[in-house]
Design a protein around this motif. Structure first.
Motif, PDB file in Angstrom:
ATOM      1  N   SER B 457       0.822  -1.213   0.000  1.00 34.61           N
ATOM      2  CA  SER B 457       0.000   0.000   0.000  1.00 34.61           C
ATOM      3  C   SER B 457       0.853   1.260   0.000  1.00 34.61           C
ATOM      4  O   SER B 457       0.405   2.324  -0.396  1.00 34.61           O
ATOM      5  CB  SER B 457      -0.885   0.020   1.254  1.00 34.61           C
ATOM      6  OG  SER B 457      -0.084   0.302   2.405  1.00 34.61           O
ATOM      7  N   GLY B 458       2.084   1.136   0.470  1.00 40.48           N
ATOM      8  CA  GLY B 458       2.955   2.311   0.563  1.00 40.48           C
ATOM      9  C   GLY B 458       2.673   3.167   1.793  1.00 40.48           C
ATOM     10  O   GLY B 458       3.417   4.092   2.096  1.00 40.48           O
ATOM     11  N   LEU B 459       1.603   2.872   2.508  1.00 46.55           N
ATOM     12  CA  LEU B 459       1.221   3.714   3.660  1.00 46.55           C
ATOM     13  C   LEU B 459       1.932   3.305   4.942  1.00 46.55           C
ATOM     14  O   LEU B 459       2.081   4.110   5.862  1.00 46.55           O
ATOM     15  CB  LEU B 459      -0.294   3.651   3.876  1.00 46.55           C
ATOM     16  CG  LEU B 459      -1.145   4.226   2.733  1.00 46.55           C
ATOM     17  CD1 LEU B 459      -2.616   3.920   2.945  1.00 46.55           C
ATOM     18  CD2 LEU B 459      -0.921   5.741   2.628  1.00 46.55           C
ATOM     19  N   VAL B 460       2.308   2.033   5.002  1.00 52.46           N
ATOM     20  CA  VAL B 460       2.988   1.519   6.197  1.00 52.46           C
ATOM     21  C   VAL B 460       4.101   0.578   5.747  1.00 52.46           C
ATOM     22  O   VAL B 460       4.130   0.133   4.601  1.00 52.46           O
ATOM     23  CB  VAL B 460       2.020   0.717   7.108  1.00 52.46           C
ATOM     24  CG1 VAL B 460       0.971   1.625   7.729  1.00 52.46           C
ATOM     25  CG2 VAL B 460       1.371  -0.424   6.348  1.00 52.46           C
ATOM     26  N   TYR B 461       5.015   0.294   6.665  1.00 49.13           N
ATOM     27  CA  TYR B 461       6.047  -0.707   6.368  1.00 49.13           C
ATOM     28  C   TYR B 461       6.364  -1.486   7.628  1.00 49.13           C
ATOM     29  O   TYR B 461       6.659  -0.906   8.673  1.00 49.13           O
ATOM     30  CB  TYR B 461       7.312  -0.043   5.811  1.00 49.13           C
ATOM     31  CG  TYR B 461       8.358  -1.053   5.381  1.00 49.13           C
ATOM     32  CD1 TYR B 461       8.061  -1.986   4.389  1.00 49.13           C
ATOM     33  CD2 TYR B 461       9.615  -1.088   5.980  1.00 49.13           C
ATOM     34  CE1 TYR B 461       9.003  -2.930   3.992  1.00 49.13           C
ATOM     35  CE2 TYR B 461      10.564  -2.021   5.583  1.00 49.13           C
ATOM     36  CZ  TYR B 461      10.247  -2.943   4.594  1.00 49.13           C
ATOM     37  OH  TYR B 461      11.181  -3.871   4.208  1.00 49.13           O
ATOM     38  N   ASP B 492      -6.950  -0.163  11.077  1.00 52.85           N
ATOM     39  CA  ASP B 492      -7.995  -0.155  10.049  1.00 52.85           C
ATOM     40  C   ASP B 492      -7.524  -0.920   8.804  1.00 52.85           C
ATOM     41  O   ASP B 492      -8.255  -1.722   8.228  1.00 52.85           O
ATOM     42  CB  ASP B 492      -8.361   1.281   9.651  1.00 52.85           C
ATOM     43  CG  ASP B 492      -9.093   2.006  10.770  1.00 52.85           C
ATOM     44  OD1 ASP B 492      -9.544   1.328  11.721  1.00 52.85           O
ATOM     45  OD2 ASP B 492      -9.185   3.251  10.712  1.00 52.85           O
ATOM     46  N   MET B 493      -6.293  -0.650   8.412  1.00 52.34           N
ATOM     47  CA  MET B 493      -5.754  -1.315   7.222  1.00 52.34           C
ATOM     48  C   MET B 493      -5.644  -2.819   7.435  1.00 52.34           C
ATOM     49  O   MET B 493      -5.950  -3.613   6.544  1.00 52.34           O
ATOM     50  CB  MET B 493      -4.373  -0.754   6.893  1.00 52.34           C
ATOM     51  CG  MET B 493      -4.415   0.624   6.253  1.00 52.34           C
ATOM     52  SD  MET B 493      -2.733   1.211   5.934  1.00 52.34           S
ATOM     53  CE  MET B 493      -2.185  -0.006   4.730  1.00 52.34           C
ATOM     54  N   VAL B 494      -5.151  -3.211   8.608  1.00 52.04           N
ATOM     55  CA  VAL B 494      -4.977  -4.633   8.903  1.00 52.04           C
ATOM     56  C   VAL B 494      -6.335  -5.330   8.782  1.00 52.04           C
ATOM     57  O   VAL B 494      -6.465  -6.380   8.137  1.00 52.04           O
ATOM     58  CB  VAL B 494      -4.381  -4.838  10.320  1.00 52.04           C
ATOM     59  CG1 VAL B 494      -4.525  -6.296  10.776  1.00 52.04           C
ATOM     60  CG2 VAL B 494      -2.911  -4.430  10.340  1.00 52.04           C
TER      61      VAL B 494
END
Lengths: 509, 509
Positions: B457-461, B492-494
């Motif tokens: 997603s590029g939002l987290v790593y 939320d993403m998870v």
């Protein structure tokens, strides 16, 4: 120590961008002012041991302090305890000359703070390092075999000692691997260098477990300008082989620390090849000069060596820490330094598409050092960097010629680069025109006294060497801010102090 | 390559204070803007191998280039290749969290660029390091025996691996010196650790010449939360002693890299003492937390060890490179690392009035790293630093509780600090309520896919670990800029990604 257990306070985020901007601008001005005023400080710090430990509080402060207070303390307590390596009056050791381009690079690499142990952890850090190392390879006209396009490659280490350690391990594992030498034979490995080689080699040998009795520090002579002789090297190696020992590694130096002597690569690598010895060339100081075509000949014979290193953090406008190492066969280096933990597994590494620099050095973590080297090269360009080298060499030439023209002094070894080694010839020796023992001792004593008296002025700082029993003052010209006026001042001071000294001397005898 | 041989150009001095001021201000604003915009960049770089080498010119530029052009290139070519370790979406490896205070310290130390190999070369560099190391010693409530006031002392190294290397050498030389062990017996030395110990230890052993077959990586178990068991350690040592080998060194970890497990110091040091083994404690990650009284108990038993290190460059608002090492007997450390060359001889060292840090580390040269640590401690104060630790721990607690409340997930090991290790429980395993092989494999596969999808997603790593055959996602919460909102976003993403994933999974079976 329960006093540390206090309630949380509400503070701004420690990377709040506007607070970062405000405070960093303050420090920029602090440092610009420091450079403007640098000649007002004594070059070598005049403090006594323990000066700071007496002043500082015994425990860490509980509450945050404003940057303005901290900067006042830097001014009041830190600056007096600094020896000003960036001062134009600094002629000690070898210089470590910074620059604006380097500073900007350090800002960026600190700001990004990537931890580039492998390619994936920050691809730009790895790739920029490869780019810069290829640029430098071409600039130094190193053999193509050292390039990533061939089987070689370059890496930025923190220090020459790290490069020694890593290449010693490479040589050791290669010998164990290729020749089926048993690990029990580790104690038989022998390392060769000259008595002018930097003492870091001795330490690196100690680190990797070479028997301290097996490090051969071969004597050099003044009549040979302190260069390692191939006859001496051959005969020491032959004697070791006869004794059942295993020659492993030889370190040759381009620009030794005491006198900037240059070991002759062509003949020495021939000897090493006969005994299948790994040859490392340490050009920590003088490597930078070899970007000028007129100095490149000092590297003649470099095709015959296994590895080569030089320190941009000496004479390439780059601050600590930055040592560039190239190897002819990168597999030699990575054989002994690779790790492949589950935690760092990734597709690019598994597919062997990338360089993972953790396998080229001691530590896992690494700063993005390529950034500062890239900034230096682009900010000044090749011509600008050559100008800097030539300026320092010309200043050193001028200082040397002034010494030569004055019969109270001897330039003890011919100058190769921008470091001049000189001493006082004692009037006794001068009078008798022989170098009697007394004359020698007097020369040493007088030269030491001259150095102490010059350094005591606070206006300049130089260091010494003792070579073949001769005490010399080393004048390493290479601070970024040094100009002709500073070298003229140094010469005026040398003359004044030596006149005083010899007047007293004559009075005594 | 004769094209490099061009005429000198006239340029400003590379440390011209006004040019320094102008350009450094530009870079301050560049970085402040970078931090403001950091969430706009993909956390993990999305470039392909070779992206930069293709773009950059093949040779160094001949002429100087303006800083404005270079900064444009940083924006265009470097930033896309950076994995943004300072991003609040960075939860990978362990964080390396910078701060304004640290940045100012790096500016000052780079600006002064002192080379503090010994006290004389820059007294403030040595003394400030001693001051800061004593502050930290008190803050961590380390035993008084580790203080300079006693026989111990602290030093700043570049990395944990360097601390491993130096303490391994200390242990080796102590054994050789004190017990008259012969150097031929080097091959008999054995080093002990657990299978959770950082792989840098293996590398450090390789560096100092420990036989790779003599590094015992003792198995840990999930039921023991991956802590090293003293029974296992005892029995391995006893078996080595029976085989005629010589136990040398044990590394215990406070906060292992895969799961932040804590080896129990009290019982393990008892075992080590029976066999006269050097014990080093590696608290690279978790050491910082121990400045909070509520975490200090993890160091209980530290009185029984020989050396202790932790990395401010992980969780103490300090950038690379900064690893703090203390030893109980400084003579142990300096015995194997000291050099005394003529070039550096000086009265303060000869009189043994001062600490010469070159004898406490691998390299000769050293950066003035104490400056950044001093700036960090003063800028934030003890309370500010504790706040940061507690904030991250509380965020991790919250994230853990969300996982625990959702029966699709398992928190694989109990959280000790601010790192959470979790995985998906496969619906198959969930349905049968047994951990069948199939269920296990499915869990691993699903968890790996979830990680790839989240990172994509590029939002987290985030990064992973495999422990006892179980694939886990590690969420290391500790970027300086991270706030509750980022952890909520991650959660939320998870949930979203796992729902998609399990929908597909159910569809497949």
């Amino acid at each position: 120590m329960g006093s540390y257990n206090v309630e949380p306070t509400v503070t701004k985020n420690p990377l709040n961008p506007e607070e970062f901007r405000r405070q960093a601008h303050l420090v920029v001005d602090f440092l610009a002012d420091y450079y403007s005023n640098i000649e007002k400080y004594p070059v070598c710090s005049q403090v006594e041991p323990g000066y700071l430990t007496k002043t500082m509080p015994e425990s860490a402060p509980l509450q945050p302090e404003p940057i303005e207070t901290i900067l006042q303390d830097v001014h009041k307590h830190i600056i007096p305890g600094i020896t000003h390596w960036q001062s134009p009056g600094f002629f000690g050791y070898f210089q470590s000359n910074g620059s604006t381009g380097n500073f900007l690079g350090e800002m960026l690499l600190t700001g990004f703070n990537t931890v580039g142990f492998n390619w994936l952890a920050s691809p730009a850090a790895t790739e920029l390092e490869m780019v810069v190392m290829e640029w430098l390879l071409k600039l130094l006209q190193l053999p193509k075999s050292f390039s990533f396009c061939s089987d070689g490659g370059g890496v930025i280490h923190g220090s020459t000692c790290e490069s020694f350690v890593c290449t010693l391990i490479a040589a050791r594992e290669k010998k164990l691997n290729k020749f089926g030498t048993k690990r029990d034979d580790l104690g038989k490995f022998v390392v060769y260098c000259s008595d002018q080689t930097h003492f870091s080699l001795q330490k690196a040998c100690q680190v990797v477990g070479i028997n301290p009795d097996n490090v051969r520090s071969i004597e050099t002579k003044k009549c040979m300008n302190f260069r390692l002789s191939n006859d001496a090297l051959s005969s020491v190696i032959e004697s070791d082989v006869r004794a059942g020992l295993i020659p492993l590694y030889a370190c040759l130096t381009i620009g030794t620390t005491p006198t900037t002597a240059v070991d002759p690569l062509i003949t020495l690598t021939d000897v090493a090849k006969r005994f299948d010895i790994w040859v490392h060339v340490d050009a920590a100081y003088a490597g930078s000069a070899c970007i000028c075509p007129e100095f490149r000949h000092f590297l003649d014979g470099i095709e015959g060596v296994n590895s080569f290193s030089f320190n941009p953090h000496k004479w390439f406008l780059t601050t600590l820490d930055c040592c560039c190492l190239w190897v002819r066969d990168r597999n030699d280096l990575t054989r002994g330094l690779s790790t492949n933990p589950e935690l760092l597994k990734n597709k690019a590494s598994d597919d062997k598409e990338v360089v993972d620099y953790k396998d080229w050095q001691i530590a896992l973590s690494r700063r993005f050092r390529a950034m500062k080297l890239w900034m230096v090269i682009r900010t000044y360009g090749v011509t600008g960097l050559q100008d800097v080298i030539r300026k320092h060499v010309n200043l050193a030439k001028r200082f040397e010629s002034l010494l030569v023209a004055d019969n109270r002094f001897e330039v003890v070894v011919p100058r190769n680069f921008a470091t001049v080694c000189f001493r006082i010839i004692s009037p006794l020796a001068l009078a008798t025109r022989v170098s009697s023992d007394n004359g020698e001792d007097d020369s040493n004593r007088l030269t030491r006294t001259l150095l102490e008296s010059l350094n005591g002025s606070g206006l300049v700082y130089m260091t010494h060497a003792v070579i073949d029993g001769i005490y010399v003052i080393r004048v390493a010209i290479g601070a970024t801010l040094v100009e002709e006026t500073h070298v003229n001042m140094l010469w005026d001071m040398v003359q004044e102090h030596v006149s005083d000294l010899l007047a007293k001397y004559v009075h005594i005898i």
